[in-house]
Design a protein around this motif. Structure first.
Motif, PDB file in Angstrom:
ATOM      1  N   VAL A 473       0.760  -1.160   0.082  1.00 31.17           N
ATOM      2  CA  VAL A 473      -0.248  -0.111   0.003  1.00 31.17           C
ATOM      3  C   VAL A 473       0.801   1.186  -0.044  1.00 31.17           C
ATOM      4  O   VAL A 473       1.851   1.242   0.693  1.00 31.17           O
ATOM      5  CB  VAL A 473      -0.840  -0.016   1.150  1.00 31.17           C
ATOM      6  N   SER A 474       0.510   2.365  -0.880  1.00 33.88           N
ATOM      7  CA  SER A 474       1.228   3.754  -0.627  1.00 33.88           C
ATOM      8  C   SER A 474       0.026   4.513  -0.216  1.00 33.88           C
ATOM      9  O   SER A 474      -0.906   4.559  -0.773  1.00 33.88           O
ATOM     10  CB  SER A 474       1.636   3.929  -2.046  1.00 33.88           C
ATOM     11  N   ALA A 475       0.553   5.450   0.675  1.00 33.53           N
ATOM     12  CA  ALA A 475      -0.456   6.379   1.126  1.00 33.53           C
ATOM     13  C   ALA A 475       0.256   7.704   1.214  1.00 33.53           C
ATOM     14  O   ALA A 475       1.424   7.826   1.324  1.00 33.53           O
ATOM     15  CB  ALA A 475      -0.976   6.010   2.365  1.00 33.53           C
ATOM     16  N   ARG A 476      -0.313   8.906   1.002  1.00 36.12           N
ATOM     17  CA  ARG A 476      -0.080  10.383   1.293  1.00 36.12           C
ATOM     18  C   ARG A 476      -0.565  10.713   2.487  1.00 36.12           C
ATOM     19  O   ARG A 476      -1.735  10.702   3.035  1.00 36.12           O
ATOM     20  CB  ARG A 476      -0.369  10.959  -0.073  1.00 36.12           C
ATOM     21  N   HIS A 477       0.225  11.415   3.402  1.00 36.56           N
ATOM     22  CA  HIS A 477       0.097  11.991   4.677  1.00 36.56           C
ATOM     23  C   HIS A 477       0.627  13.729   4.372  1.00 36.56           C
ATOM     24  O   HIS A 477       1.812  13.429   4.717  1.00 36.56           O
ATOM     25  CB  HIS A 477       0.652  11.469   5.860  1.00 36.56           C
ATOM     26  N   GLY A 478      -0.146  14.493   4.234  1.00 32.43           N
ATOM     27  CA  GLY A 478       0.238  15.860   3.827  1.00 32.43           C
ATOM     28  C   GLY A 478       1.448  15.385   2.537  1.00 32.43           C
ATOM     29  O   GLY A 478       0.871  15.087   1.638  1.00 32.43           O
ATOM     30  N   GLU A 479       2.604  16.177   2.637  1.00 34.39           N
ATOM     31  CA  GLU A 479       3.546  15.647   1.557  1.00 34.39           C
ATOM     32  C   GLU A 479       4.291  14.769   1.543  1.00 34.39           C
ATOM     33  O   GLU A 479       5.267  14.534   0.806  1.00 34.39           O
ATOM     34  CB  GLU A 479       4.461  17.087   1.626  1.00 34.39           C
ATOM     35  N   THR A 480       3.983  13.821   2.613  1.00 33.33           N
ATOM     36  CA  THR A 480       4.622  12.745   2.996  1.00 33.33           C
ATOM     37  C   THR A 480       4.346  11.375   2.096  1.00 33.33           C
ATOM     38  O   THR A 480       3.077  11.164   2.400  1.00 33.33           O
ATOM     39  CB  THR A 480       5.067  12.556   4.199  1.00 33.33           C
ATOM     40  N   LEU A 481       5.178  10.608   1.463  1.00 32.35           N
ATOM     41  CA  LEU A 481       4.627   9.437   0.917  1.00 32.35           C
ATOM     42  C   LEU A 481       5.251   8.220   1.693  1.00 32.35           C
ATOM     43  O   LEU A 481       6.177   8.082   2.090  1.00 32.35           O
ATOM     44  CB  LEU A 481       5.293   9.329  -0.551  1.00 32.35           C
ATOM     45  N   LEU A 482       4.221   7.167   2.082  1.00 34.45           N
ATOM     46  CA  LEU A 482       4.625   6.199   2.655  1.00 34.45           C
ATOM     47  C   LEU A 482       4.096   4.962   2.133  1.00 34.45           C
ATOM     48  O   LEU A 482       3.091   4.737   1.367  1.00 34.45           O
ATOM     49  CB  LEU A 482       3.762   6.172   4.041  1.00 34.45           C
ATOM     50  N   HIS A 483       5.106   4.132   2.491  1.00 32.89           N
ATOM     51  CA  HIS A 483       4.680   2.541   1.905  1.00 32.89           C
ATOM     52  C   HIS A 483       4.418   1.338   2.776  1.00 32.89           C
ATOM     53  O   HIS A 483       5.380   1.382   3.708  1.00 32.89           O
ATOM     54  CB  HIS A 483       5.724   2.329   0.945  1.00 32.89           C
ATOM     55  N   GLY A 484       3.659   0.736   2.853  1.00 32.18           N
ATOM     56  CA  GLY A 484       3.497  -0.524   3.773  1.00 32.18           C
ATOM     57  C   GLY A 484       3.243  -1.712   3.152  1.00 32.18           C
ATOM     58  O   GLY A 484       2.815  -1.778   2.280  1.00 32.18           O
ATOM     59  N   LEU A 485       3.923  -2.729   3.777  1.00 32.48           N
ATOM     60  CA  LEU A 485       3.674  -4.042   3.180  1.00 32.48           C
ATOM     61  C   LEU A 485       3.111  -4.965   4.007  1.00 32.48           C
ATOM     62  O   LEU A 485       3.413  -4.639   5.438  1.00 32.48           O
ATOM     63  CB  LEU A 485       5.147  -4.878   3.055  1.00 32.48           C
ATOM     64  N   GLY A 486       1.939  -5.663   3.945  1.00 34.97           N
ATOM     65  CA  GLY A 486       1.369  -6.709   4.938  1.00 34.97           C
ATOM     66  C   GLY A 486       1.361  -8.079   4.291  1.00 34.97           C
ATOM     67  O   GLY A 486       0.915  -8.235   3.175  1.00 34.97           O
ATOM     68  N   VAL A 487       1.721  -9.173   5.118  1.00 37.68           N
ATOM     69  CA  VAL A 487       1.636 -10.666   4.350  1.00 37.68           C
ATOM     70  C   VAL A 487       0.780 -11.332   5.598  1.00 37.68           C
ATOM     71  O   VAL A 487       1.211 -11.347   6.618  1.00 37.68           O
ATOM     72  CB  VAL A 487       3.120 -10.992   4.310  1.00 37.68           C
TER      73      VAL A 487
END
Ligand SMILES: CC(=O)SCCNC(=O)CCNC(=O)[C@H](O)C(C)(C)COP(=O)(O)OP(=O)(O)OC[C@H]1O[C@@H](n2cnc3c(N)ncnc32)[C@H](O)[C@@H]1OP(=O)(O)O
Ligand SMILES: CC(C)C(=O)C(=O)O
Ligand SMILES: [Mg+2]
Length: 524
Positions: A473-487
């Motif tokens: 998953v990629s998400a934006r929080h304000g100007e910050t781009l974040l990436h998370g993996l879940g298995v």
């Protein structure tokens, strides 16, 4: 040391490229193009620089006749031709269809192999010659440019071919086509057959090849025909056509271009239009191009293994004989996977904006990259970002304690989620358009954060009914781009874990604006 002998170009002759995508290509099972699609393709073929467009078989249907007529009226540059059997009605239809063309041609044919003459046409060889001569004579009464083809020529008697070709040339045929209708011939045989015919026929006659790919030799046979004396090659974009298809235009053209040192032939093709033409034909015909197809396949300029990637990074020519841009594609791509090495890994990180990462960090991440690649094969840009973002341990402000989803047909999915938080376990319930959206909503309620979802990708990383699903998953929080993996074996659980990870990163002030050097999924 012995060096391979440098080839000497055999010829400096111009090869006429006769495109039959709209006629033989359309004979691919399942392909039927409407008028506007045919016209769109014909305009692209003109931009590509083909010399002849075989636009259809006008007697086949009123629609085909109208399709050829529109192309003849509207497309300028190439010769426009229509196919006709050796018969009055066919030739009159073809003549009507091409009459508005700037450069009209009629292409008439009849079979010359013993089996076709006896079993299909039920005609004696003498009668076949007579029909062919009558057809060419009639065609010449309409246009100056007439092509005659001996269908199934490569299973025909060579002396009989010589006889019928001489007679049709006498009747006015200007181009003589020698089709390998059933894809039966070999390069050596083809070279000899053309050399034989060249010696038999007057010098002004243009000899042409038309090869099918039943034994996978259509391109090799077409090139051998040129070596024997052919100066027109009939072919199709992506090699589409009856049964296994025709000789592929892009392969022939790029063979001549890339090995100009050996062949010396030139064509009028604008090679930078090749990829666009291929994509158009694939889209309009509904025939996908196999990934490993030469020149235009997805993998034709992709490098997967570490040693090759390292070579390409150092000097593209180590593993590329053609420049991707030359055929209208983007520059070579490095595909990240378990065969990739450190050089490609470092480059991928640099392209993603992590050029300043210290060597020891890269080294550490490389080990984890290999583990991940072992599990899931191809590694995408989001996977790499998640890998990088996970390099410093994310503080577990929130963790998943449990969840329950209620969903079904004709009902709104509802998610109940319990997270462990610094204030102890907290529950929340939310609904959404799908179970994943409902779970994300419940998590947001608990954390009080609501990052914007930018991309969501799910992939099975093991096989079988209990396959692990990996959610990225990629998400934006304000100007910050974040990436998370879940298995997890449950896709909603994998999604929830990826989403919670993003929320933990927000709380920890992690993530960065790292859009620079973005690359398409799976390709660098
Ligand atoms: C190798 C090639 O790619 S050749 C091109 C193949 N492409 C096509 O066939 C697509 C378009 N075809 C069609 O729409 C139809 O087949 C048509 C309109 C041409 C003919 O339809 P029909 O009249 O119903 O005939 P049908 O297709 O059943 O049979 C073909 C007839 O043409 C004859 N024929 C075949 N090739 C030729 C030729 N080159 N010259 C003269 N007659 C021929 C056959 O012997 C057969 O005749 P018969 O009916 O007297 O036995
Ligand atoms: C009609 C001819 C040229 C043909 O398509 C073939 O023989 O394959
Ligand atoms: Mg054919």
């Amino acid at each position: 040391m012995t060096q391979p002998q440098k080839s000497q170009p055999q010829s400096t002759d111009r090869i006429i490229i006769f495109d039959t995508t709209l006629r033989d290509g359309e004979q691919s099972p399942g392909v039927a193009l409407n008028h506007s699609q045919k016209l769109e393709i014909a305009h692209q073929l003109a931009r590509l620089g083909v010399d002849v467009i075989e636009a259809g078989f006008p007697i086949a249907s009123p629609g085909d006749l109208e399709g050829v007529s529109r192309i003849a009226r509207e497309v300028r540059g190439p010769i426009i031709t229509g196919l006709a059997r050796a018969g009055k009605a066919d030739i009159e239809a073809a003549a009507r269809a091409v009459e508005a063309a700037g450069k009209p041609r009629i292409h008439t044919f009849i079979a010359t192999s013993p089996i076709h003459m006896a079993k299909k046409l039920n005609l004696e060889p003498d009668a076949v010659v007579e029909r062919a001569v009558q057809a060419v004579t009639l065609a010449r009464s309409f246009v100056d440019d007439v092509e005659f083809s001996a269908e199934d020529a490569t299973r025909s008697d060579w002396d009989f071919l010589s006889r019928i070709f001489k007679a049709t040339v006498e009747a006015g045929a200007t181009t003589i086509n020698v089709p390998d209708t059933v894809g039966y011939t070999t390069p050596d045989e083809m070279r000899k057959l053309f050399a034989f015919l060249k010696a038999e026929l007057p010098a002004h006659v243009i000899l042409s090849s038309h090869c099918h790919d039943d034994l996978g030799m259509a391109v090799a046979n077409s090139i051998a025909a040129a070596e024997g004396g052919a100066r027109q090659i009939e072919c199709t974009i992506n090699g589409i056509g009856e049964r296994a298809g025709n000789a592929s235009l892009e392969e022939i053209v790029m063979a001549f271009h890339t090995r100009a040192d050996h062949y010396g032939y030139t064509t009028g093709i604008q090679t930078r239009e090749l990829y666009r033409s291929s994509r158009m034909i694939s889209r309009l015909s509904g025939m996908p191009v196999q990934p490993n197809k030469a020149i235009v396949g997805d993998n034709a300029f992709a490098h997967e293994s570490g040693i090759h990637q390292d070579g390409v990074i150092k000097a593209r020519e180590t593993y590329e004989i053609m420049n991707a841009e030359l055929v209208g594609r983007e520059a070579a791509v490095l595909v990240m996977g378990k065969h990739s090495g450190r050089a490609a890994f470092r480059k991928a990180l640099t392209d993603l904006g992590y050029a300043d990462m210290p060597d020891d960090k890269v080294q550490h991440l490389f080990g984890r990259f290999k583990d991940l690649a072992d599990r899931k094969g191809q590694i995408f840009s989001d996977d790499l970002r998640a890998l990088v973002d996970s390099r410093s341990d994310v503080p577990q402000t929130f963790s998943l304690e449990g969840f329950q989803i209620t969903s079904g047909m004709n009902m709104t999915p509802v998610a109940f989620v319990r997270l462990q938080t610094p204030d102890g376990p907290i529950d929340a319930t939310a609904h959404g358009d799908g179970p994943v959206e409902a779970a994300f909503g419940a998590i947001n309620k608990i954390t009080g954060l609501s990052p914007t979802l930018e991309s969501y990708r799910i992939q099975a990383v093991t096989q079988g009914g209990d396959a692990l699903g990996e959610v990225s998953v990629s998400a934006r929080h304000g100007e910050t781009l974040l990436h998370g993996l879940g298995v997890a074996t449950d896709v909603v659980e994998a999604s929830a874990r990826a989403w919670i990870r993003i929320q933990n990163m927000i709380v920890a002030g992690m993530g960065a604006e790292r859009r620079q050097g973005e690359f398409a999924p799976g390709r660098i």
